[in-house]
Motif scaffolding. Structure first.
Motif, PDB file in Angstrom:
ATOM      1  N   ALA A 105       0.789  -1.233   0.000  1.00 56.78           N
ATOM      2  CA  ALA A 105       0.000   0.000   0.000  1.00 56.78           C
ATOM      3  C   ALA A 105       0.819   1.280   0.000  1.00 56.78           C
ATOM      4  CB  ALA A 105      -0.942  -0.008   1.206  1.00 56.78           C
ATOM      5  N   GLN A 253      -2.733   9.849  -2.110  1.00 60.51           N
ATOM      6  CA  GLN A 253      -1.737   9.443  -1.120  1.00 60.51           C
ATOM      7  C   GLN A 253      -1.054  10.656  -0.501  1.00 60.51           C
ATOM      8  OE1 GLN A 253       0.970   6.188  -2.484  1.00 60.51           O
ATOM      9  NE2 GLN A 253       0.074   6.610  -4.503  1.00 60.51           N
ATOM     10  N   VAL A 289      -5.070   7.659   1.245  1.00 63.16           N
ATOM     11  CA  VAL A 289      -4.084   6.790   1.895  1.00 63.16           C
ATOM     12  C   VAL A 289      -3.145   7.643   2.720  1.00 63.16           C
ATOM     13  CG1 VAL A 289      -2.355   4.999   1.522  1.00 63.16           C
ATOM     14  CG2 VAL A 289      -4.211   5.310  -0.148  1.00 63.16           C
ATOM     15  N   GLY A 310      -7.903   5.621   4.832  1.00 57.40           N
ATOM     16  CA  GLY A 310      -7.155   4.463   5.299  1.00 57.40           C
ATOM     17  C   GLY A 310      -5.716   4.776   5.632  1.00 57.40           C
ATOM     18  N   ALA A 312      -1.658   3.288   5.527  1.00 62.32           N
ATOM     19  CA  ALA A 312      -0.656   2.357   5.012  1.00 62.32           C
ATOM     20  C   ALA A 312       0.428   2.238   6.069  1.00 62.32           C
ATOM     21  CB  ALA A 312      -0.072   2.841   3.693  1.00 62.32           C
ATOM     22  N   PRO A 338      -9.711   1.406   7.760  1.00 57.98           N
ATOM     23  CA  PRO A 338      -9.010   0.475   6.872  1.00 57.98           C
ATOM     24  C   PRO A 338      -7.499   0.621   7.045  1.00 57.98           C
ATOM     25  CG  PRO A 338     -10.698   1.715   5.674  1.00 57.98           C
ATOM     26  CD  PRO A 338     -10.527   2.381   7.010  1.00 57.98           C
ATOM     27  N   VAL A 339      -6.819  -0.513   7.218  1.00 55.75           N
ATOM     28  CA  VAL A 339      -5.360  -0.490   7.377  1.00 55.75           C
ATOM     29  C   VAL A 339      -4.742  -1.514   6.439  1.00 55.75           C
ATOM     30  CG1 VAL A 339      -3.403  -0.716   8.953  1.00 55.75           C
ATOM     31  CG2 VAL A 339      -5.589   0.172   9.809  1.00 55.75           C
ATOM     32  N   ARG A 390      -8.726  -2.257   0.285  1.00 52.68           N
ATOM     33  CA  ARG A 390      -9.714  -1.309   0.785  1.00 52.68           C
ATOM     34  C   ARG A 390      -9.101   0.079   0.980  1.00 52.68           C
ATOM     35  NH1 ARG A 390     -14.684  -1.944   2.542  1.00 52.68           N
ATOM     36  NH2 ARG A 390     -14.472  -4.221   2.565  1.00 52.68           N
ATOM     37  N   VAL A 391      -7.889   0.120   1.489  1.00 54.05           N
ATOM     38  CA  VAL A 391      -7.216   1.401   1.659  1.00 54.05           C
ATOM     39  C   VAL A 391      -7.125   2.136   0.323  1.00 54.05           C
ATOM     40  CG1 VAL A 391      -4.965   2.450   2.168  1.00 54.05           C
ATOM     41  CG2 VAL A 391      -5.938   0.753   3.731  1.00 54.05           C
TER      42      VAL A 391
END
Length: 487
Positions: A105, A253, A289, A310, A312, A338-339, A390-391
């Motif tokens: 991720a 991100q 992310v 999420g 990462a 989410p992780v 999911r992330v």
């Protein structure tokens, strides 16, 4: 961790009731990265006889089962003893765990060309005396292409089928991932100082929509947008980058609270902490992310839990760089955040083995919390598959071996002393398996690794190119050292 190195400067029909036919040679295609390219498919494929780790919500494990692949997708799962289709290609998965492709991720793939350049040093010494000078002198389109390709080969051979990347020269990153046959999340990247590809965030975003349009329907390149961090990039530029991601419903991100000073700096610049500031521009949403997320407050965890954004988690890189605490992963998961797992860049890890990362993630939480029951093996394996999917907001397409999803499939050989006997599948996957146990990898229905050999590119050529860059790195560092001594 992206280094601020330039301060100066994404049941159909099944043939009727299995003949085991030899696999025909696969057509090897080198993509050019200029337009979406369909991967070659040679008709339906049956992966039969292994232990299938479905990774659905129920955590289903099917011993002696089969996975049917048609085109780029999984069309069916067949239990042991049920009729198999005939007249199809067959992979005998006896003695293997058949798992979803692993999802890395967060990372910076091109930095493989700087792996081992400097280790066991304080962070700022590592950056200022080694990484910054090497990047400033070397990062260019060919450096990014070959460095990304080198990492893609390593990841594929280790069972990673999807990775999220944040670096420079986005077109060369994408071209390398297409040539390797790996699924990538990559694209426009902004940072608040001049970089090798763009002088300003505005320049980076000026033609970014063209990249997003070019790859929006690509079979293996998922266009995403990145901003480096709030301590290197003005909030206005971060918001502009996020708006581009929002426009294309794409992953976004950003590095977040990797160091305790980040919140302090963010408050000085914006009047808010990092997570609060990202929330103020609407950037906390599914598909956002937050890389690292080590120094999260209770209020940050509440905000993230309510938003769908999420995390990462990069345990090995964080430990190697001497971060003083572990990310609150168990608390984040308990809150419903989410992780996923990431390796970070190969210059700060220094490998891209997601099996190794799973092992470290589980043990680090147990150690930090003083609780051997913290972050059990099944939870960690889910983080490396469905969690990462999911992330990245790709869980509808990848992350599990369910009919209708993309055929990203990995075979893990259990027939070695360190994997024998096998009592609990998840225990072996997290605590015993290594990337070297991977024998076969399929991405988007296309076999890219067979019998532990990469099929898409010439691995020897990739490594020879990497060695050439290594020679240049040595020259650069000698020049830098001489400059320090003379200055």
């Amino acid at each position: 961790m992206v280094i601020p190195a330039f301060r100066k400067h994404l049941p159909s029909r099944v043939p009727a009731p299995t003949a085991r036919l030899p696999l025909p040679p696969l057509l090897l295609v080198m993509g050019c990265g200029d337009a979406p390219a369909a991967a070659p498919h040679d008709g339906p494929l049956l992966i039969d006889g292994g232990t299938v780790v479905v990774m659905d919500e129920a955590g289903t494990i099917l011993e002696g089962a089969a996975v049917v692949v048609e085109g780029d997708s999984i069309s069916a799962l067949i239990r042991a003893g049920a009729p198999r289709p005939t007249g199809v290609r067959v992979i005998d998965a006896t003695g293997h765990l058949v798992i979803p492709g692993l999802v890395n991720a967060h990372g910076h793939a091109a930095m493989s060309l700087l792996r081992g350049l400097a280790d066991d040093l304080p962070l700022m010494t590592w950056l200022n005396d080694y990484i910054f000078p090497a990047e400033a002198a070397l990062v260019a389109p060919d450096f990014v292409y070959w460095g990304t390709l080198l990492s893609a080969v390593e990841m594929l051979k280790g069972g990673t089928t999807t990775f999220a990347d944040m670096y420079y020269f986005r077109d060369d990153m994408a071209r390398a991932t297409i040539d390797a046959g790996i699924r990538s999340v990559t694209g426009p990247h902004v940072i608040g100082f001049p970089t090798p590809d763009f002088a300003t965030p505005e320049a980076s975003l000026a033609d970014a929509a063209e990249f997003m349009e070019r790859y929006r329907d690509h079979p293996t390149v998922v266009p995403g947008v990145a901003a480096h961090a709030l301590y290197t990039t003005p909030l206005e530029a971060v918001e502009a980058a996020f708006r581009l991601a929002e426009r294309y419903d794409a992953p976004f991100q950003i590095h977040a609270v990797e160091d305790p000073s980040e919140d302090v700096t963010a408050r000085e610049l914006t009047g808010m902490g990092v997570v609060e500031a990202l929330g103020s521009i609407g950037a906390l949403r599914p598909g956002t992310v937050l890389a690292h997320s080590i120094y999260l407050s209770d209020e940050d965890i509440e905000r993230l839990a309510a938003s769908g954004a999420g995390i990462a988690h990069n345990p090995q890189s964080n430990m190697k760089l001497g971060v003083a605490r572990a990310a609150p992963v168990a608390a984040a998961l308990a809150a419903g955040i989410p992780v996923g797992l990431g390796t970070d860049g190969p210059a700060s890890n220094n490998d891209l083995d997601m099996f190794d990362e799973m092992d470290a993630a589980a043990k680090l939480q147990k150690f930090m919390l003083g609780d051997p029951a913290a972050l059990p093996a099944e939870t960690v394996f889910r983080m490396a598959t469905m969690g990462g999917a999911r992330v990245l907001n790709l869980h509808g397409e990848i992350g599990s071996l369910e009919p209708g999803k993309r055929a990203d499939i990995v075979l893990v050989d259990t027939r070695r002393p360190g994997m024998t006997p096998l009592y609990r599948v998840y225990s072996h996957l997290v605590y015993a398996a290594r990337g070297s146990d991977v024998t076969t990898v399929i991405v988007n229905g296309r076999m890219v690794v067979r019998d532990r050999e990469i099929l898409t590119v010439d691995e020897e050529e990739v490594m020879e190119r990497a060695r050439g860059f290594g020679d240049r790195v040595r020259e650069v560092m000698e020049e830098v050292a001489a400059g320090r001594e003379g200055g």
